[in-house]
Design a protein around this motif. Structure first.
Motif, PDB file in Angstrom:
ATOM      1  N   CYS A  54       0.843  -1.206   0.000  1.00 29.95           N
ATOM      2  CA  CYS A  54       0.000   0.000   0.000  1.00 29.95           C
ATOM      3  C   CYS A  54       0.877   1.256   0.000  1.00 29.95           C
ATOM      4  CB  CYS A  54      -0.990  -0.014   1.157  1.00 29.95           C
ATOM      5  SG  CYS A  54      -0.281  -0.367   2.754  1.00 29.95           S
ATOM      6  N   PRO A  56       1.257   4.422   1.313  1.00 32.80           N
ATOM      7  CA  PRO A  56       1.943   5.244   2.321  1.00 32.80           C
ATOM      8  C   PRO A  56       3.309   4.702   2.762  1.00 32.80           C
ATOM      9  CG  PRO A  56      -0.378   5.028   2.878  1.00 32.80           C
ATOM     10  CD  PRO A  56      -0.126   4.097   1.729  1.00 32.80           C
ATOM     11  N   CYS A  84      -4.405  -3.852  10.281  1.00 33.72           N
ATOM     12  CA  CYS A  84      -3.887  -3.778   8.910  1.00 33.72           C
ATOM     13  C   CYS A  84      -2.373  -3.611   8.931  1.00 33.72           C
ATOM     14  CB  CYS A  84      -4.577  -2.666   8.126  1.00 33.72           C
ATOM     15  SG  CYS A  84      -3.881  -1.061   8.427  1.00 33.72           S
ATOM     16  N   ARG A  85      -1.804  -3.329   7.749  1.00 35.87           N
ATOM     17  CA  ARG A  85      -0.352  -3.310   7.587  1.00 35.87           C
ATOM     18  C   ARG A  85       0.345  -2.201   8.381  1.00 35.87           C
ATOM     19  NH1 ARG A  85      -0.202  -3.244   1.836  1.00 35.87           N
ATOM     20  NH2 ARG A  85      -0.508  -5.479   1.648  1.00 35.87           N
ATOM     21  N   LEU A  86      -0.406  -1.186   8.769  1.00 38.92           N
ATOM     22  CA  LEU A  86       0.207  -0.072   9.499  1.00 38.92           C
ATOM     23  C   LEU A  86       0.907  -0.551  10.772  1.00 38.92           C
ATOM     24  CD1 LEU A  86       0.718   2.926   9.700  1.00 38.92           C
ATOM     25  CD2 LEU A  86      -1.532   3.238  10.675  1.00 38.92           C
ATOM     26  N   TYR A  89       4.436  -1.494   9.549  1.00 37.67           N
ATOM     27  CA  TYR A  89       5.272  -0.561   8.781  1.00 37.67           C
ATOM     28  C   TYR A  89       6.668  -0.398   9.398  1.00 37.67           C
ATOM     29  CZ  TYR A  89       2.107   1.607   5.313  1.00 37.67           C
ATOM     30  OH  TYR A  89       1.311   1.875   4.232  1.00 37.67           O
ATOM     31  N   GLU A 162      -8.758   6.685   3.611  1.00 39.13           N
ATOM     32  CA  GLU A 162      -7.591   6.304   4.414  1.00 39.13           C
ATOM     33  C   GLU A 162      -6.882   7.565   4.888  1.00 39.13           C
ATOM     34  OE1 GLU A 162      -3.393   5.604   5.079  1.00 39.13           O
ATOM     35  OE2 GLU A 162      -4.219   6.689   3.355  1.00 39.13           O
ATOM     36  N   GLY A 227      -7.209   0.123  10.018  1.00 36.64           N
ATOM     37  CA  GLY A 227      -7.275   1.433   9.366  1.00 36.64           C
ATOM     38  C   GLY A 227      -8.448   2.236   9.907  1.00 36.64           C
ATOM     39  N   PRO A 252      -5.389   4.688  -0.787  1.00 36.23           N
ATOM     40  CA  PRO A 252      -4.188   4.252  -1.481  1.00 36.23           C
ATOM     41  C   PRO A 252      -4.500   2.967  -2.230  1.00 36.23           C
ATOM     42  CG  PRO A 252      -3.836   4.449   0.896  1.00 36.23           C
ATOM     43  CD  PRO A 252      -5.303   4.494   0.667  1.00 36.23           C
ATOM     44  N   CYS A 255      -5.132  -0.679  -0.541  1.00 39.53           N
ATOM     45  CA  CYS A 255      -5.372  -0.525   0.906  1.00 39.53           C
ATOM     46  C   CYS A 255      -6.423  -1.556   1.334  1.00 39.53           C
ATOM     47  CB  CYS A 255      -5.858   0.892   1.198  1.00 39.53           C
ATOM     48  SG  CYS A 255      -6.483   1.098   2.869  1.00 39.53           S
ATOM     49  N   MET A 256      -6.080  -2.389   2.297  1.00 45.05           N
ATOM     50  CA  MET A 256      -6.982  -3.487   2.672  1.00 45.05           C
ATOM     51  C   MET A 256      -8.325  -2.995   3.239  1.00 45.05           C
ATOM     52  SD  MET A 256      -8.166  -5.296   5.399  1.00 45.05           S
ATOM     53  CE  MET A 256      -7.078  -5.408   6.804  1.00 45.05           C
ATOM     54  N   PRO A 257      -8.331  -2.150   4.293  1.00 36.93           N
ATOM     55  CA  PRO A 257      -9.643  -1.751   4.837  1.00 36.93           C
ATOM     56  C   PRO A 257     -10.495  -0.984   3.829  1.00 36.93           C
ATOM     57  CG  PRO A 257      -7.857  -1.085   6.323  1.00 36.93           C
ATOM     58  CD  PRO A 257      -7.219  -1.604   5.092  1.00 36.93           C
TER      59      PRO A 257
HETATM   60  S1  SF4 Z   1      -4.905   1.674   6.195  1.00 38.49           S
HETATM   61 FE1  SF4 Z   1      -4.548   0.886   4.154  1.00 38.49          FE
HETATM   62  S2  SF4 Z   1      -2.867   2.089   3.343  1.00 38.49           S
HETATM   63 FE2  SF4 Z   1      -2.889   2.402   5.541  1.00 38.49          FE
HETATM   64  S3  SF4 Z   1      -1.462   0.837   6.280  1.00 38.49           S
HETATM   65 FE3  SF4 Z   1      -3.500  -0.041   6.398  1.00 38.49          FE
HETATM   66  S4  SF4 Z   1      -3.701  -1.175   4.463  1.00 38.49           S
HETATM   67 FE4  SF4 Z   1      -1.993   0.247   4.223  1.00 38.49          FE
END
Ligand code: SF4
Length: 307
Positions: A54, A56, A84-86, A89, A162, A227, A252, A255-257
């Motif tokens: 994604c 960001p 999610c991936r945040l 990060y 997002e 997210g 983005p 973006c999963m959510p």
């Molecule tokens: S909200 Fe979306 S863009 Fe932000 S980290 Fe999570 S998956 Fe990635």
């Protein structure tokens, strides 16, 4: 006061980032912000991470690389502890940057560890940290009061999506300004203060009937999504209830959510006859293309409002 380290963190919106930097300076940290995000920053991030990740992650990684090249040695990264991936990060960034040969210390900051981390880096007392954080929150809230304001004489366009794409003007090509220039009023529901409110104060206090919208939004989900997915549905239901003229969904790419809630957003807007424009953003998003789509959308809304 700890001046031996040069502490940095990535950009997310000019005003927000500068206010946070000032707050951390007041806590005794020697803050060295990365140079402002440019096309080159994004390209550096893109080159050093996975293509499909994604968006960001790419500018924030680019920010760290440019800050390290400028002498920073301590990296701070927000850690959502969410789904999610945040949440990951900072780990991914730390891995890539060490692999590239950089020498630094990485600190993830989340709601559980914010006090010990800031105390370690700035040597301020917990009392001073609490006071400063509260002050920065109030300053951010002031900025956001403008962003969330409805207009009485222009068509209002609600922004959901997002947080990074909704708040960082380099990423969304200054979309709020563009909406204003086209004669409409942006109502941004995804601001940093709303994010803080929704993450921290949600359990304590929900203002102005938000609880009702949260409850209605609940039925779309099977537990946490990560997210701002759940909050976006809640804010969308409120916007539609208040007869918003149109809705802009910013997200983005991949973006999963946000991709998960697309069908819900489409259906809510369709049933309420609310015009919807979705703009997925990544490093290939051309500003001219975004402008053309936005212009057509705002014109359509203005024509509908006039009728
Ligand atoms: S909200 Fe979306 S863009 Fe932000 S980290 Fe999570 S998956 Fe990635």
């Amino acid at each position: 006061m700890n001046q031996s380290r040069e502490v940095t963190f990535p950009w997310m919106g000019k005003k927000y980032t500068e206010l946070l930097a000032q707050g951390l300076n007041n806590l005794g940290m020697n803050i060295r912000l990365p140079p402002r995000t440019t096309d080159k920053t994004i390209q550096v991030g893109v080159r050093n991470t996975a293509e499909m990740v994604c968006f960001p992650l790419k500018p924030t990684l680019g920010n760290f690389i440019e800050a390290l090249d400028n002498g920073a040695d301590t990296l701070l990264m927000y850690d959502s502890r969410g789904q999610c991936r945040l949440r990951h990060y900072w780990k991914i960034q730390e891995f890539i940057l060490k692999d590239m040969g950089y020498n630094f210390e990485m600190y993830n900051v989340n709601l559980n560890n914010i006090f010990p981390v800031l105390h370690k880096l700035g040597e301020a007392s917990y009392y001073k940290i609490a006071k400063e954080l509260f002050q920065v929150y109030n300053q951010i809230k002031e900025v956001d009061t403008e962003k969330e304001r409805w207009s009485e004489n222009k068509p209002n366009i609600g922004i959901i999506g997002e947080i990074f794409t909704c708040c960082d003007e380099r990423t969304n090509h200054g979309i709020e300004k563009k909406i204003e220039n086209l004669g409409a009023n942006p109502v941004n529901t995804v601001t940093l203060s709303s994010f803080i409110r929704d993450s921290i104060f949600k359990k304590i206090h929900r203002p102005n009937g938000r609880k009702e919208y949260d409850k209605k939004a609940e039925k779309y989900f099977n537990g946490g999504l990560g997210g701002h997915g759940r909050e976006n549905i809640s804010y969308l239901l409120e916007l539609v209830d208040k007869n918003i003229a149109g809705v802009l969904h910013l997200l983005p790419m991949s973006c999963m959510p946000e991709t998960s809630i697309e069908p819900y957003i489409n259906s809510i807007c369709q049933k309420s006859k609310t015009p919807l424009l979705r703009i997925p953003i990544d490093e290939n998003t051309a500003e001219a293309n975004l402008e053309t789509r936005l212009e057509t959308f705002v014109e359509l809304i203005k024509m509908r409002s006039n009728k």
